[in-house]
Each structure stands twice: as C-alpha cells, then as structure tokens.
Scaffold this motif. Structure first.
Motif, PDB file in Angstrom:
ATOM      1  N   TYR A  28       0.858  -1.188   0.000  1.00 29.76           N
ATOM      2  CA  TYR A  28       0.000   0.000   0.000  1.00 29.76           C
ATOM      3  C   TYR A  28       0.890   1.232   0.000  1.00 29.76           C
ATOM      4  CZ  TYR A  28       0.810   0.219   5.093  1.00 29.76           C
ATOM      5  OH  TYR A  28       1.376   0.290   6.345  1.00 29.76           O
ATOM      6  N   ILE A  29       0.313   2.353  -0.387  1.00 28.71           N
ATOM      7  CA  ILE A  29       1.084   3.586  -0.527  1.00 28.71           C
ATOM      8  C   ILE A  29       0.457   4.682   0.324  1.00 28.71           C
ATOM      9  CG2 ILE A  29       1.920   5.351  -2.129  1.00 28.71           C
ATOM     10  CD1 ILE A  29       1.697   3.288  -4.368  1.00 28.71           C
ATOM     11  N   ASP A  30       1.280   5.367   1.091  1.00 31.29           N
ATOM     12  CA  ASP A  30       0.863   6.574   1.802  1.00 31.29           C
ATOM     13  C   ASP A  30       1.270   7.770   0.953  1.00 31.29           C
ATOM     14  OD1 ASP A  30      -0.104   5.348   4.257  1.00 31.29           O
ATOM     15  OD2 ASP A  30       1.989   4.845   4.634  1.00 31.29           O
ATOM     16  N   ARG A  31       0.287   8.517   0.494  1.00 25.48           N
ATOM     17  CA  ARG A  31       0.571   9.679  -0.349  1.00 25.48           C
ATOM     18  C   ARG A  31       0.335  10.946   0.464  1.00 25.48           C
ATOM     19  NH1 ARG A  31       1.226   7.792  -5.435  1.00 25.48           N
ATOM     20  NH2 ARG A  31       0.206   5.828  -6.004  1.00 25.48           N
ATOM     21  N   TYR A  32       1.404  11.681   0.715  1.00 24.47           N
ATOM     22  CA  TYR A  32       1.310  12.896   1.513  1.00 24.47           C
ATOM     23  C   TYR A  32       1.319  14.157   0.652  1.00 24.47           C
ATOM     24  CZ  TYR A  32       2.456   9.610   5.226  1.00 24.47           C
ATOM     25  OH  TYR A  32       2.446   8.536   6.088  1.00 24.47           O
ATOM     26  N   SER A  33       2.040  14.105  -0.441  1.00 24.72           N
ATOM     27  CA  SER A  33       2.105  15.228  -1.376  1.00 24.72           C
ATOM     28  C   SER A  33       2.671  14.695  -2.689  1.00 24.72           C
ATOM     29  CB  SER A  33       2.997  16.348  -0.828  1.00 24.72           C
ATOM     30  OG  SER A  33       4.352  15.931  -0.789  1.00 24.72           O
ATOM     31  N   ARG A  34       2.841  15.562  -3.657  1.00 27.00           N
ATOM     32  CA  ARG A  34       3.419  15.123  -4.932  1.00 27.00           C
ATOM     33  C   ARG A  34       4.862  14.677  -4.750  1.00 27.00           C
ATOM     34  NH1 ARG A  34       2.340  19.156  -9.834  1.00 27.00           N
ATOM     35  NH2 ARG A  34       3.383  17.387 -10.842  1.00 27.00           N
ATOM     36  N   GLU A  35       5.536  15.254  -3.758  1.00 25.88           N
ATOM     37  CA  GLU A  35       6.947  14.943  -3.546  1.00 25.88           C
ATOM     38  C   GLU A  35       7.178  13.871  -2.487  1.00 25.88           C
ATOM     39  OE1 GLU A  35       5.731  18.081  -3.276  1.00 25.88           O
ATOM     40  OE2 GLU A  35       6.238  18.738  -5.316  1.00 25.88           O
ATOM     41  N   ILE A  36       6.220  13.689  -1.581  1.00 22.33           N
ATOM     42  CA  ILE A  36       6.446  12.793  -0.444  1.00 22.33           C
ATOM     43  C   ILE A  36       5.438  11.647  -0.476  1.00 22.33           C
ATOM     44  CG2 ILE A  36       6.575  12.602   2.064  1.00 22.33           C
ATOM     45  CD1 ILE A  36       7.174  15.579   2.168  1.00 22.33           C
ATOM     46  N   ASN A  37       5.949  10.448  -0.688  1.00 24.82           N
ATOM     47  CA  ASN A  37       5.132   9.243  -0.666  1.00 24.82           C
ATOM     48  C   ASN A  37       5.905   8.145   0.059  1.00 24.82           C
ATOM     49  OD1 ASN A  37       2.803   9.979  -2.598  1.00 24.82           O
ATOM     50  ND2 ASN A  37       4.627  10.472  -3.795  1.00 24.82           N
ATOM     51  N   GLN A  38       5.166   7.210   0.611  1.00 21.35           N
ATOM     52  CA  GLN A  38       5.799   6.089   1.300  1.00 21.35           C
ATOM     53  C   GLN A  38       5.128   4.799   0.849  1.00 21.35           C
ATOM     54  OE1 GLN A  38       7.307   5.486   5.756  1.00 21.35           O
ATOM     55  NE2 GLN A  38       5.090   5.566   5.665  1.00 21.35           N
ATOM     56  N   CYS A  39       5.929   3.883   0.338  1.00 21.69           N
ATOM     57  CA  CYS A  39       5.400   2.621  -0.165  1.00 21.69           C
ATOM     58  C   CYS A  39       5.775   1.486   0.783  1.00 21.69           C
ATOM     59  CB  CYS A  39       5.955   2.337  -1.557  1.00 21.69           C
ATOM     60  SG  CYS A  39       5.362   0.786  -2.266  1.00 21.69           S
ATOM     61  N   HIS A  40       4.781   0.698   1.170  1.00 22.24           N
ATOM     62  CA  HIS A  40       4.999  -0.448   2.051  1.00 22.24           C
ATOM     63  C   HIS A  40       4.818  -1.725   1.235  1.00 22.24           C
ATOM     64  CE1 HIS A  40       4.390   2.179   5.672  1.00 22.24           C
ATOM     65  NE2 HIS A  40       3.677   2.849   4.792  1.00 22.24           N
ATOM     66  N   VAL A  41       5.828  -2.562   1.227  1.00 22.72           N
ATOM     67  CA  VAL A  41       5.773  -3.836   0.518  1.00 22.72           C
ATOM     68  C   VAL A  41       6.195  -4.934   1.481  1.00 22.72           C
ATOM     69  CG1 VAL A  41       6.608  -5.196  -1.430  1.00 22.72           C
ATOM     70  CG2 VAL A  41       6.365  -2.713  -1.666  1.00 22.72           C
ATOM     71  N   TYR A  42       5.381  -5.984   1.599  1.00 22.06           N
ATOM     72  CA  TYR A  42       5.737  -7.082   2.489  1.00 22.06           C
ATOM     73  C   TYR A  42       5.276  -8.405   1.886  1.00 22.06           C
ATOM     74  CZ  TYR A  42       0.939  -5.994   3.965  1.00 22.06           C
ATOM     75  OH  TYR A  42      -0.406  -5.714   3.978  1.00 22.06           O
ATOM     76  N   SER A  43       6.052  -9.442   2.180  1.00 20.90           N
ATOM     77  CA  SER A  43       5.774 -10.763   1.619  1.00 20.90           C
ATOM     78  C   SER A  43       4.624 -11.432   2.359  1.00 20.90           C
ATOM     79  CB  SER A  43       7.024 -11.638   1.698  1.00 20.90           C
ATOM     80  OG  SER A  43       7.430 -11.801   3.051  1.00 20.90           O
ATOM     81  N   PHE A  46       3.186 -13.345   5.992  1.00 23.39           N
ATOM     82  CA  PHE A  46       4.151 -12.550   6.742  1.00 23.39           C
ATOM     83  C   PHE A  46       4.620 -13.360   7.944  1.00 23.39           C
ATOM     84  CE2 PHE A  46       5.644  -9.174   9.545  1.00 23.39           C
ATOM     85  CZ  PHE A  46       6.297  -8.331   8.655  1.00 23.39           C
ATOM     86  N   SER A  47       5.941 -13.513   8.096  1.00 25.67           N
ATOM     87  CA  SER A  47       6.463 -14.395   9.142  1.00 25.67           C
ATOM     88  C   SER A  47       7.343 -13.688  10.164  1.00 25.67           C
ATOM     89  CB  SER A  47       7.266 -15.537   8.509  1.00 25.67           C
ATOM     90  OG  SER A  47       8.348 -15.022   7.747  1.00 25.67           O
ATOM     91  N   MET A  48       7.595 -12.402   9.978  1.00 22.93           N
ATOM     92  CA  MET A  48       8.474 -11.681  10.894  1.00 22.93           C
ATOM     93  C   MET A  48       7.727 -11.273  12.162  1.00 22.93           C
ATOM     94  SD  MET A  48      10.558  -9.305   8.164  1.00 22.93           S
ATOM     95  CE  MET A  48      11.665  -8.669   9.430  1.00 22.93           C
ATOM     96  N   GLU A  49       8.480 -11.038  13.235  1.00 24.28           N
ATOM     97  CA  GLU A  49       7.879 -10.654  14.511  1.00 24.28           C
ATOM     98  C   GLU A  49       7.770  -9.148  14.675  1.00 24.28           C
ATOM     99  OE1 GLU A  49       9.773 -12.478  17.829  1.00 24.28           O
ATOM    100  OE2 GLU A  49       9.276 -14.517  17.203  1.00 24.28           O
ATOM    101  N   TYR A  50       8.386  -8.383  13.777  1.00 24.29           N
ATOM    102  CA  TYR A  50       8.411  -6.923  13.915  1.00 24.29           C
ATOM    103  C   TYR A  50       7.960  -6.268  12.618  1.00 24.29           C
ATOM    104  CZ  TYR A  50      10.336  -2.194  14.486  1.00 24.29           C
ATOM    105  OH  TYR A  50      10.487  -0.835  14.552  1.00 24.29           O
ATOM    106  N   MET A  51       7.094  -5.264  12.736  1.00 18.64           N
ATOM    107  CA  MET A  51       6.683  -4.470  11.585  1.00 18.64           C
ATOM    108  C   MET A  51       6.761  -2.998  11.984  1.00 18.64           C
ATOM    109  SD  MET A  51       3.139  -4.506   9.307  1.00 18.64           S
ATOM    110  CE  MET A  51       3.386  -6.157   8.661  1.00 18.64           C
ATOM    111  N   CYS A  52       7.309  -2.171  11.096  1.00 14.88           N
ATOM    112  CA  CYS A  52       7.515  -0.763  11.452  1.00 14.88           C
ATOM    113  C   CYS A  52       6.892   0.173  10.422  1.00 14.88           C
ATOM    114  CB  CYS A  52       9.002  -0.460  11.599  1.00 14.88           C
ATOM    115  SG  CYS A  52       9.949  -0.595  10.073  1.00 14.88           S
ATOM    116  N   ASN A  53       6.739   1.432  10.846  1.00 15.60           N
ATOM    117  CA  ASN A  53       6.254   2.516   9.986  1.00 15.60           C
ATOM    118  C   ASN A  53       4.882   2.235   9.375  1.00 15.60           C
ATOM    119  OD1 ASN A  53       8.578   4.002  10.488  1.00 15.60           O
ATOM    120  ND2 ASN A  53       9.635   3.221   8.686  1.00 15.60           N
ATOM    121  N   VAL A  54       4.038   1.551  10.105  1.00 17.47           N
ATOM    122  CA  VAL A  54       2.670   1.324   9.639  1.00 17.47           C
ATOM    123  C   VAL A  54       1.897   2.631   9.768  1.00 17.47           C
ATOM    124  CG1 VAL A  54       0.519   0.092  10.094  1.00 17.47           C
ATOM    125  CG2 VAL A  54       2.708  -1.113  10.232  1.00 17.47           C
TER     126      VAL A  54
END
Length: 212
Positions: A28-43, A46-54
């Motif tokens: 999923y993508i967090d769109r804050y402005s035309r210049e600032i976006n954050q893309c989250h990609v995970y397999s 999901f098998s990891m015990e830690y997830m960040c920047n949700v």
C-alpha cells in the motif's frame, strides 16, 4: 528497485511487478504530497515478529507472527477506527510504539450511552509494553482511558511526564485507572520536580519508574 517503484503509479502496479518476478506480496502507498510518498511492501504469508512505519493507509489482514509494531504517520492523525483495525490485524501484539504529533480529529466523547461506550472499546489482549513518548496527548487518552481501550496485561509504559499530566488532568480524572492499575514500570521523560500526592494511587502496582 526504488527507482522502479517510484515510476509505478499505484499499489496494484507494484504488486503486479513483484508477482511477475515470482513473489507473493501485498503493498500500500501513503501519499502525503506530490513529492512525499511512502510505499509499504511485504511478503505473504508474513512471518516476521516486527513491523515498522505502519501508517493510516494500512490495508489490514491478519499478522499472527507480529509481536512488536511501530505506528508512524507524520502528517495524518491516527483515529479510533484505525486502532480498532490494528487490534484485529495484530491479535498477539506484545509491544506497541506510536509516533504521531498530530491531534485526533474524531475524538470520542465520554458521555456516550452504555451500549455505544462498550462497543467502542478496543481490546489489546496481549499488549505488555506501550511507548507513547512521541505522541500528541490525544493518544495517551486513546489508550489509558478505559472507555477507549482494554489492556489487561499492560505492565510497562513510556511517556512524556507533562503529556501524562495533561491527559489525566493532573491525576484528577478517574477514567484511566483500570489501564494504569497493573503498570509495574513507567519510563517518564522530563523529570518532574515533585509528584502529586495521589501519583501512586493511579499506579498501585508500580515497581520502578525511570526518569530521563
């Protein structure tokens, strides 16, 4: 890979790119402005015990392996409904770190009727450590007020002392006593010169408080 993702417009585009390469992912993508976006990609699964920047555009799902979670959104506040989604998606969560300096826009009133109040309570059945030292005061109310959250095993809290005072109105508001009663450890940032007389009434199980 980062440059390729920057050229893709939607989360579906990104997902198709990974699928073509043989990966099963969600994104999923967090769109804050035309210049600032954050893309989250995970397999997946999901098998990891830690997830960040949700952040707020989190698409949900069920993450049974996650024990530690960081929520971070530097522009959009986290509302009560978002935390309800988080509790459902991470049912075995032990450690939660919330980072947001923007106040909530959809504050719950504490004068709701009994049915609405009960149905709005979010349960975190395994949460033991809660870090709220980089948040707006609304989030302290979100978790410590018993009308908002049920935290049966919470025993460690990290928080700015002045924010804690503001949230519970200098220890005169009783709404949060249930969620404070089992706390054994409190990490307080900004050492107070003097504690209120009823400080330990709110934290009767306190073993130690760390001051910074």
């Amino acid at each position: 890979m980062v440059q390729i993702i920057q050229l893709l417009r939607t989360s579906d585009d990104i997902q198709r790119m990974f699928i073509k390469r043989g990966y099963n992912i969600n994104c999923y993508i967090d769109r804050y402005s035309r210049e600032i976006n954050q893309c989250h990609v995970y397999s997946l699964p999901f098998s990891m015990e830690y997830m960040c920047n949700v952040a707020n555009n989190f698409v949900g799902g069920l993450f049974m392996s996650v024990r530690q979670l960081q929520l971070y959104d530097f522009l959009v506040p986290f509302e009560h409904d978002f935390f309800a989604r988080i509790s459902r998606a991470f049912p075995l969560l032990n450690i939660l770190n919330v980072i947001s300096l923007h106040g909530q826009k959809k504050k719950l009133t504490h004068q709701q009727n009994e049915h609405k109040q009960t149905s709005s309570i979010i349960e975190y059945p395994h949460l033991m450590y809660l870090s709220l030292n980089r948040v707006y005061v609304d989030y302290i109310k979100q978790f410590l007020f018993e009308s908002n959250a049920y935290l049966p095993y919470l025993n460690k809290l990290s928080v700015q002392y002045q924010d804690l005072i503001d949230a519970i109105e200098n220890f005169t508001n009783n709404a949060e006593k249930v969620n404070c009663a089992k706390l054994k450890y409190i990490i307080l940032f900004s050492k107070p010169s003097m504690y209120p007389e009823n400080f330990h009434d709110y934290f009767p199980s306190l073993v130690n408080k760390l001051l910074f």
